[in-house]
Design a protein around this motif. Structure first.
Motif: not given
Length: 385
Positions: A268-292
């Motif tokens: 889906v090109s209209e959104v940018i998905c959140p990425q997991d942390a590259t230096f640790g662990r996310s716990v995903w309190n929210q899944y927050t994307l961006r509408l481009t």
């Protein structure tokens, strides 16, 4: 199709209902509803989970921030650097002790403080940095701690949305001088009411925080400071102690939900998905994307949100007005355009339903509803990332 809420607390409760009911009944029968062994047992367990020597439980995550600042003797004339893209409690606590929040722009890819911009914000009045581990993703704490050490600043981690998150193998809340947690019901570790905790390795800070939360008193009826009444009650403590034992499982389930979302939305090109942390662990309190394509004060984003709501999927917007542009902080002199990344995030973000029990079938419904809403509003391919 059924309505999908942003979070469903009832499904989680059903899995622990019998245990919670029995434990709460024991507390009610004991007649000891404030402080006492149940509260202290939970405080010790939570401190052990975070990995700090001291844990002071209190009335809310906001109070935890306030107690941390007060314990560090931060007050009028001082400045505290923090993020403009977070709930107002972060800055509110700074203002409540008489200090001034100084807002630094965020990294749009992570929604967290842009650590490369911190040093430019330091003045001779700066006393602390308050990074926010937003949406469950840890801030890159290495540069923060290096800068704080070099400039002799305190670091207070706002971990309200990030219980269980890790940076380089270390739990958030044990990296800085103190960590502040919220047990609001929708948090990863949430009670059946308000609650919070301040974690620290520093015995003096812990002692001061305990005194301040008890009306400035270490000995009954002897008050050495103007404090507050900020105690966690025994009912909340016993519920949180039960839920703490399940937290790692629930955080793992959240990660699975996030992974499925990202897979379903990959094309889906209209959104940018959140990425997991590259230096640790996310716990995903929210899944927050961006509408481009969400611009013009987020009007397109708001139309997508409304279309999803009408189709039975409740997505949320956190936070539509960044803190530096809030009316209450007008006196600080910030203008639109001063912190462009935070302002862009405020216009673009949309948080999809997120809770550990969210199954693949309902996630498919969420994604299909989002796609239909995007088409209805007429958003096209990305202009920028």
């Amino acid at each position: 199709m059924s309505v999908i809420p942003p979070v469903d607390l009832t499904e989680q409760f059903q899995t622990i209902q019998a245990e919670v009911n029995a434990a709460v009944a024991d507390v009610l029968a004991s007649g000891q509803y404030i402080n006492g062994p149940v509260v202290e047992t939970f405080a010790q367990a939570f401190g052990d989970y975070v990995g700090t020597e001291h844990c002071i439980v209190c009335n809310s995550g906001t109070d935890a921030l306030y107690l941390a600042l007060r314990s560090l003797k931060i007050g009028p004339g001082d400045e505290v650097i923090t993020s403009p893209f977070t709930f107002i409690a972060t800055a509110e606590a700074i203002s409540a002790v008489g200090a001034t929040p100084v807002f630094v722009d965020i990294d749009l890819a992570t929604f967290n403080l842009d650590v490369t911009k911190l040093e430019a914000a330091i003045s001779d009045r700066t006393r602390a940095i308050m990074p926010v581990h937003l949406f469950g993703r840890p801030v890159d704490m290495g540069p923060v701690m290096e800068l704080a050490t070099r400039h002799d600043l305190a670091v207070i981690e706002d971990c309200a949305q990030a219980t269980g998150a890790e940076w380089m193998g270390q739990a958030v809340g044990r990296i800085g001088h103190g960590g502040c947690f919220s047990f609001f019901p929708t948090k990863n570790l949430g009670g059946c009411g308000d609650g919070g905790a301040f974690t620290t390795h520093d015995a003096d800070l812990a002692d001061t925080a305990r005194m301040l939360r008890e009306h400035g008193s270490r000995v009954k009826y002897h008050h050495e400071a103007i404090g507050v009444n900020s105690r966690l009650d025994s009912v909340q403590a016993t519920i949180l102690a039960i839920k703490l034992r399940h937290l790692e499982t629930w955080n793992h389930q959240r990660a699975q939900v996030a992974e499925r979302y990202s897979s379903l939305l990959a094309a889906v090109s209209e959104v940018i998905c959140p990425q997991d942390a590259t230096f640790g662990r996310s716990v995903w309190n929210q899944y927050t994307l961006r509408l481009t394509q969400a611009t013009a004060a987020g009007q397109e984003r708001d139309r997508v949100q409304q279309a999803m709501r009408e189709a039975g999927v409740i997505a949320m917007v956190y936070y539509p007005i960044p803190l530096h542009l809030q009316p209450v902080y007008r006196h600080l002199g910030y203008q639109p355009g001063d912190l462009p990344q935070a302002e862009a995030a405020a216009q673009q973000v949309l948080s999809l339903p997120m809770f550990p029990e969210l199954d693949e079938a309902r996630q498919l419904q969420v994604v299909q509803t989002l796609k239909a809403a995007l088409a209805q509003v007429g958003l096209k391919a990305a202009q920028y990332c």
